[in-house]
Design an enzyme around this catalytic site. Structure first.
Site, mmCIF file in Angstrom:
data_model
loop_
_atom_site.group_PDB
_atom_site.id
_atom_site.type_symbol
_atom_site.label_atom_id
_atom_site.label_comp_id
_atom_site.label_asym_id
_atom_site.label_seq_id
_atom_site.Cartn_x
_atom_site.Cartn_y
_atom_site.Cartn_z
ATOM 1 N N TYR A 29 30.049 18.224 81.818
ATOM 2 C CA TYR A 29 28.593 18.085 81.669
ATOM 3 C C TYR A 29 27.979 19.422 81.253
ATOM 4 C CZ TYR A 29 23.784 16.669 82.513
ATOM 5 O OH TYR A 29 22.438 16.390 82.360
ATOM 6 N N SER A 32 24.873 12.170 77.995
ATOM 7 C CA SER A 32 23.583 12.844 77.979
ATOM 8 C C SER A 32 23.783 14.301 77.540
ATOM 9 C CB SER A 32 22.919 12.741 79.351
ATOM 10 O OG SER A 32 21.561 13.061 79.275
ATOM 11 N N ASP A 39 16.973 3.223 75.294
ATOM 12 C CA ASP A 39 16.996 4.524 75.963
ATOM 13 C C ASP A 39 15.724 5.292 75.597
ATOM 14 O OD1 ASP A 39 17.540 7.004 77.062
ATOM 15 O OD2 ASP A 39 19.623 7.029 76.421
ATOM 16 N N HIS A 92 19.315 4.583 79.320
ATOM 17 C CA HIS A 92 20.099 5.792 79.512
ATOM 18 C C HIS A 92 21.224 5.614 80.516
ATOM 19 C CE1 HIS A 92 20.518 10.028 78.669
ATOM 20 N NE2 HIS A 92 20.616 10.306 79.947
#
Length: 710
Positions: free
Chosen positions: A481, A561, A645, A681
């Protein structure tokens, strides 16, 4: 340094290419669109795809999904992967309980329910009853429970509802005795919960103004205001408590103190970890108006309120302490010069703090694994909570005058189990332990350390079947991430469990940009330092190859993301290192991300192309959309997004996929996009959609590596 493809890697790429050569990507119209950034002209030929509501974009989505579905349907791994994923997903899951008004509340999913169900009981020995079942909100399960807050007497429940994966919420109030909703209805809520006053007459919440017809929800008309809603009155009568028209990046998180006498207001700016802190007195436990008073609005650090007790406010902060400390603020004289340190900064990162039973529970990360220490009200260290192993623990909420709390514990191979803790005696009791089809005893997790390009050392966690053979042939999935101060720690997930059962190795990397080692670790992966994040992830991949866990033919990467940005950037920078890449709902256009919905709030991590020539240059250098290289052999790529999203708008993935497909001579491996309709999302996504999407991702990776799945 580029790593040479092994014979096995070449064979795998050629095999994948042979299967992919029949792909006929939909033609994507180009337009003449060029923007100037500090004197540099940048083409944006797929600008029209930013309008996800146009008929042309919808037709493009349909055409892309048709190609992707045809490819995925032809994979022999698709159905077996879905079967395994479904089997492992089908287990009883519990949320961490909390207590309010003499009632316990917790969520439960029987395994394959589309949404978790909220239960309540007056004692842990009683048979729980359903307080709220979101599975009745819609037929397809796409409408979800987005938040909940019981009143102090446990009689009423304020709850949020969000549909099709959107961040927008509608809040309602339910009478728990009758199971009926009151007439109260709160609209245009986003990024907010509800905080009841102790008298039960109403609650605080943050919302946006209703958009004017045709107006884009960004910039000047897209900012939060804090309101108080009094039960039984229309939303139009709600009292405006706080706004800042001079700084419209302000947003608000609220909490009413345990004694009901104080509203604690965390003022956030953008998505950064630095915030302001304000308080508002609540005479006799109710709202009587008044103007909130600032404790600090310097936005120089993180200030997280822990408890208001004995005339002082206890706060977790990283002000002057990058790894975190605990301070006490005298509410009668809150000047910073009078702040008192209760628990000083230590060698580990303090990630959370709570106050239960007159004790302070402090959670730390030690090389990305949780430690929990118990301190007295004056800061003196008393004990340490004995956790089951090296993993991730969370929860520990409660009240100052009640010694009971609950927490969950999980590791990469251990599904989350819930425990009850008496903070005064230290006694821990198992509340719920799930039974799954995953044989955790057959696998093991080990922590290793990787050295990045600039010498920075960081941990990775490797889960694999016991007795793993290190010959480079193991199908390996690396996840990361690296942003927004979010720590990536070992925790159980069905995606990892399915990949392990399919015969793979699952790896998570705790790279810079996250919160694993405090605010300095986060800052080292932001703005002009963002390349450190990509260097770390690449170093993790190289470590796996060097140590013969995997090879470039058997190594895949995945993230969502900000993690989708990570995967997109790293794929451009080191396409030779990976066999497959799956960026999910990624931020792919780093020059224009701030122009859409809440995107402007991410500038605290990314910076903006308009900030300076130096900032533009840095963003342009790694932006996934702008660095796809023709003439370079790419791994197999599966982009995923949702057409609803409204956080990372699908235009990012649309434009990236179109550019990737149009690039010349990037090799024969497939470059596909999977677009989930009626989904956003990720939050609140129904079980069926989760299983379909994530099993497709694993099947795609397995297919690329020629991994047989039974």
């Amino acid at each position: 340094m580029k790593l040479p493809l092994t014979t096995l890697a070449v064979a795998a790429v050629l095999a994948t290419g042979a299967q992919a050569q029949g792909l006929d990507y939909p033609a994507t119209r180009k337009v003449e669109q060029t923007d100037s950034y500090h004197g540099t002209a940048v083409a944006d030929p797929y600008r029209w795809l930013e309008d996800d509501n146009s008929a042309e974009t919808k037709a493009w989505v349909t055409a892309q999904n048709a190609v992707t579905d045809k490819f995925l349907d032809a994979m022999p791994q698709r159905l077996p992967a879905r079967r395994i994923y479904t089997e492992l997903y089908n287990f009883e899951r519990y949320g961490v309980p909390f207590k309010e008004g003499g009632r316990y509340f917790w969520t439960r999913n029987d395994g394959l329910q589309q949404q978790n169900v909220l239960y309540t009981a007056k004692s842990l020995k009683d048979t729980p009853v359903v307080a709220l079942d979101p599975n009745g909100f819609s037929k397809d399960g796409t409408v979800a429970l987005s938040g909940m807050a019981p009143s102090r007497d446990g009689r009423l429940l304020a709850y949020g509802v969000a549909g099709s994966g959107s961040d927008w919420q509608t809040w309602k109030v339910r009478d728990l005795a009758t199971g009926q909703d009151l007439e109260d209805r709160i609209e245009w809520v986003k990024f907010s919960s509800a905080s009841w006053t102790a008298d039960g007459k109403g609650f605080f919440y943050a919302r946006y103004d209703a958009p004017k017809e045709g107006a884009a929800l960004t910039g000047a008309n897209y900012f939060q205001k804090l309101y108080y809603h009094r039960l039984g009155t229309p939303q139009s009568d709600d009292v405006l408590v706080l706004e800042n028209r001079d700084d419209k990046e302000w947003g608000f998180g609220t909490e009413v103190s345990d004694d009901g006498q104080l509203l604690l207001i965390s003022v956030w700016k953008s998505a950064g970890s630095r915030n302001g802190l304000m308080v508002l007195p609540l005479p006799k436990g109710g709202f009587a108006g008044g103007k909130p008073q600032a404790i600090t609005l310097d936005f120089d650090a993180q200030y997280s309120p822990v408890a208001a007790h004995a005339g002082q406010l206890i706060v977790k902060t990283d002000q002057g302490a990058p790894r975190g400390k605990l301070i006490a603020i005298d509410l009668k004289n809150p000047a910073p010069a009078r702040w008192k340190t209760l628990v000083a900064e230590g060698p580990d990162a303090m990630t959370a703090a709570s106050a239960v039973g007159g004790r302070l529970l402090l959670s730390y990360l030690h090389d990305a694994a949780t430690l929990v220490r118990v301190h007295a009200a004056d800061g003196k260290r008393l004990s340490e909570v004995k956790l089951p192993g090296v993993g991730t623990a969370s929860g520990f909420g409660g009240r100052w005058d009640e010694s009971e709390t609950f927490f969950s514990y999980t590791s990469l191979t251990t599904p989350a189990e819930v425990h009850r803790l008496d903070v005064k005696t230290g006694r821990i009791e198992l509340f719920k332990k799930p039974k799954t089809a995953f044989d955790a005893d057959a696998y093991e997790t080990r922590r290793e350390f990787v050295t990045s390009k600039d010498g920075t050392r960081f941990p990775i966690f490797i889960a694999a079947k016991k007795g793993l053979k290190l010959d480079g042939s193991n199908p390996t999935l690396l996840y990361g991430y690296g942003g927004f101060n979010i720590a990536i720690t070992p925790s159980y997930g069905v995606t990892a469990a399915t990949w392990l059962k399919m015969g793979g190795v699952y790896v998570i990397a705790s790279i810079r940009g996250g919160g694993e080692y405090g605010s300095a670790w986060h800052d080292a992966g932001t703005k002009l330092h963002k390349q450190n994040v990509f260097d770390d992830f690449i170093a993790a991949g190289e470590w796996l190859v060097k140590n013969k866990v995997a090879s470039p033919a058997t190594l895949a990467i995945n993230g969502g993301s900000n993690g989708g940005l990570l995967v997109g950037a790293v794929t451009n920078q080191r396409p030779d290192l990976f066999a497959a890449a799956v960026p999910q709902v990624g931020v792919m256009d780093m020059l224009r991300y701030q122009n859409f919905t809440i995107g402007w709030a991410w500038a605290t991590d990314y910076g903006k192309s308009s900030d300076s020539p130096e900032m533009f240059k840095a963003l342009y250098a790694y932006s996934p959309l702008h660095n796809i290289k023709s003439g370079t052999r790419y791994p197999a790529v599966l982009v995923t997004t949702g057409d609803h999203d409204d956080r990372v708008v699908p235009a990012h993935s649309f434009k990236y996929a179109a550019t990737l497909q149009a690039a010349a001579d990037t090799g024969p491996a497939p470059k596909l996009i999977r677009i989930e309709t009626q989904a956003g999302h990720g939050a609140g996504k129904p079980t069926s959609k989760i299983i379909e999407e994530r099993s497709d991702i694993l099947a795609f990776i397995a297919h690329t590596m020629k991994l047989e799945v039974k």
